[in-house]
Design an enzyme around this catalytic site. Sequence first.
Site, PDB file in Angstrom:
ATOM      1  N   TYR A 157      61.102  14.348  62.064  1.00 40.70           N
ATOM      2  CA  TYR A 157      61.917  14.660  60.716  1.00 40.70           C
ATOM      3  C   TYR A 157      61.398  14.062  59.451  1.00 40.70           C
ATOM      4  CZ  TYR A 157      66.202  17.302  62.278  1.00 40.70           C
ATOM      5  OH  TYR A 157      66.744  18.320  62.716  1.00 40.70           O
ATOM      6  N   LYS A 208      60.060  14.331  76.252  1.00 39.56           N
ATOM      7  CA  LYS A 208      58.981  15.240  77.125  1.00 39.56           C
ATOM      8  C   LYS A 208      57.807  14.451  77.291  1.00 39.56           C
ATOM      9  CE  LYS A 208      58.449  19.583  77.120  1.00 39.56           C
ATOM     10  NZ  LYS A 208      58.260  20.433  78.257  1.00 39.56           N
ATOM     11  N   ASP A 241      63.823  20.076  78.013  1.00 39.14           N
ATOM     12  CA  ASP A 241      63.899  21.465  78.445  1.00 39.14           C
ATOM     13  C   ASP A 241      64.860  21.393  79.581  1.00 39.14           C
ATOM     14  OD1 ASP A 241      61.908  20.261  80.039  1.00 39.14           O
ATOM     15  OD2 ASP A 241      60.878  22.137  80.048  1.00 39.14           O
ATOM     16  N   ASP A 265      68.817  17.127  67.807  1.00 38.56           N
ATOM     17  CA  ASP A 265      69.386  18.066  67.113  1.00 38.56           C
ATOM     18  C   ASP A 265      69.795  19.268  67.985  1.00 38.56           C
ATOM     19  OD1 ASP A 265      70.078  19.426  64.596  1.00 38.56           O
ATOM     20  OD2 ASP A 265      68.221  20.369  64.552  1.00 38.56           O
ATOM     21  N   ASP A 269      73.783  20.852  69.245  1.00 37.42           N
ATOM     22  CA  ASP A 269      74.287  21.827  69.171  1.00 37.42           C
ATOM     23  C   ASP A 269      74.466  22.597  70.354  1.00 37.42           C
ATOM     24  OD1 ASP A 269      74.136  21.900  66.292  1.00 37.42           O
ATOM     25  OD2 ASP A 269      73.367  23.735  66.208  1.00 37.42           O
TER      26      ASP A 269
HETATM   27  C1  IPM Z   1      72.330  18.203  61.654  1.00 37.05           C
HETATM   28  C2  IPM Z   1      71.967  19.190  60.780  1.00 37.05           C
HETATM   29  C3  IPM Z   1      71.018  18.646  59.923  1.00 37.05           C
HETATM   30  C4  IPM Z   1      69.859  17.966  61.047  1.00 37.05           C
HETATM   31  C5  IPM Z   1      70.348  19.460  58.768  1.00 37.05           C
HETATM   32  C6  IPM Z   1      71.652  20.067  57.890  1.00 37.05           C
HETATM   33  C7  IPM Z   1      69.400  18.503  57.954  1.00 37.05           C
HETATM   34  O1  IPM Z   1      71.283  20.102  61.459  1.00 37.05           O
HETATM   35  O2  IPM Z   1      73.071  17.211  61.153  1.00 37.05           O
HETATM   36  O3  IPM Z   1      72.459  18.108  63.168  1.00 37.05           O
HETATM   37  O4  IPM Z   1      68.902  18.818  61.207  1.00 37.05           O
HETATM   38  O5  IPM Z   1      69.811  16.861  61.228  1.00 37.05           O
HETATM   39 MG    MG Z   2      71.783  20.276  63.546  1.00 36.34          MG
END
Ligand code: IPM
Ligand code: MG
Length: 384
Positions: A157, A208, A241, A265, A269
Amino acid sequence: MGLDSPDHPGRRIAMPANRTLLLLPGDGIGPEVMTEVRHVIGWLARHRAVSFEITEDLVGGAAIDARGTPIAAETVARAKAADAVLFGAVGGPKWDKLGFAKRPEIGILTLRRELGLFANLRPAVVLEPLVAASTLKPELVRGLDLMIVREATGGIYFGEPRGVETLPDGQKRGINTEVYTTGEIERVGRVAFALAQKRARRLCSVEKANVMESGLLWRETMTALGKREFPEIALSHMYADNCAMQLVRNPRQFDVIVTSNLFGDLLSDLASMLTGSLGMLPSATLGAPDASGKRPALYEPIHGSAPDIAGKGLANPMAEILSFAMLLRWSFALEDEAALLERACTNVLASGLRTPDVMAPGCREVGTKAMGEAVVKELDRLAA
Ligand code: IPM
Ligand code: MG
């Protein structure tokens, strides 16, 4: 008290307290869910004598529209000065065409970097009333309680070099760099080990190492740190993975997961959906305590700005309310109030009220406002 009045950037609402909070509702459903948190804040002031000095400001697309930048320097300064920041969400189709440095997402990335918020704590907890909302079978997710600790100020990032260059033959070349130092790995590792100590004492470090040098360094550093400082924690290692696969195969094998910015990230999710809805999950991002013990901290729901439902009063306010509960616990050691709030949320769900994202047969569908009101009413009941 004025807490429920419309937002004015930077306006200070005087309250008899020295706990300072910066609210950054942002875009999309951010302002809608933040409104419900304000009601909870009002309740705490009235019933628990817990109050905050609150500042509000703009971030993301809202800041772009008003000030031409996803986050103003004065907003960053306010965030640094506050004891804690409560964030909503940023982004939306309106700002999708902007150049990279001007995107709404730069608002949250700048806050993470400028405040040194390196440890992003993302719990995935399946509440009993929502077991059926998961896309996985109930017997796989019932009782799930895992914590992902995502590194948040390093890795790909922020790594250099980055950018898009034009090659002599006219092609373009996009570059991002995954980079970690031992210091960066150790400090997020310590947060994860310390969390595991208070939980089931199992930590899974994810990278990884089979294809990335930085991943191999990550693995070696975590191993050494565990041996040196946390010998009582069972440390395991997993490739990212495989971890994605294991999370849907048997998520309860995990207690705490620690991983890099990008893998965190993705995996957070994924993990969030195990619980049934992105609309339920809070998060905390913490920095290092300074000499006075003050620790920079930002709390935000995992869901984004959800432009598809923004402005319709349909958003689930629970993730923002639960993020505020994390704030009470982590930034102000208000454990009782945090637990009370969490109990109120669970009870409301158990009573059968649901926003559309977690709607189930036999339940009653309500919107953002009714859900927020139900939480406050349940707080009244619990406190009676
Ligand atoms: C998160 C989001 C952010 C990230 C974006 C909005 C920059 O996806 O907080 O997970 O990628 O960190
Ligand atoms: Mg995210």
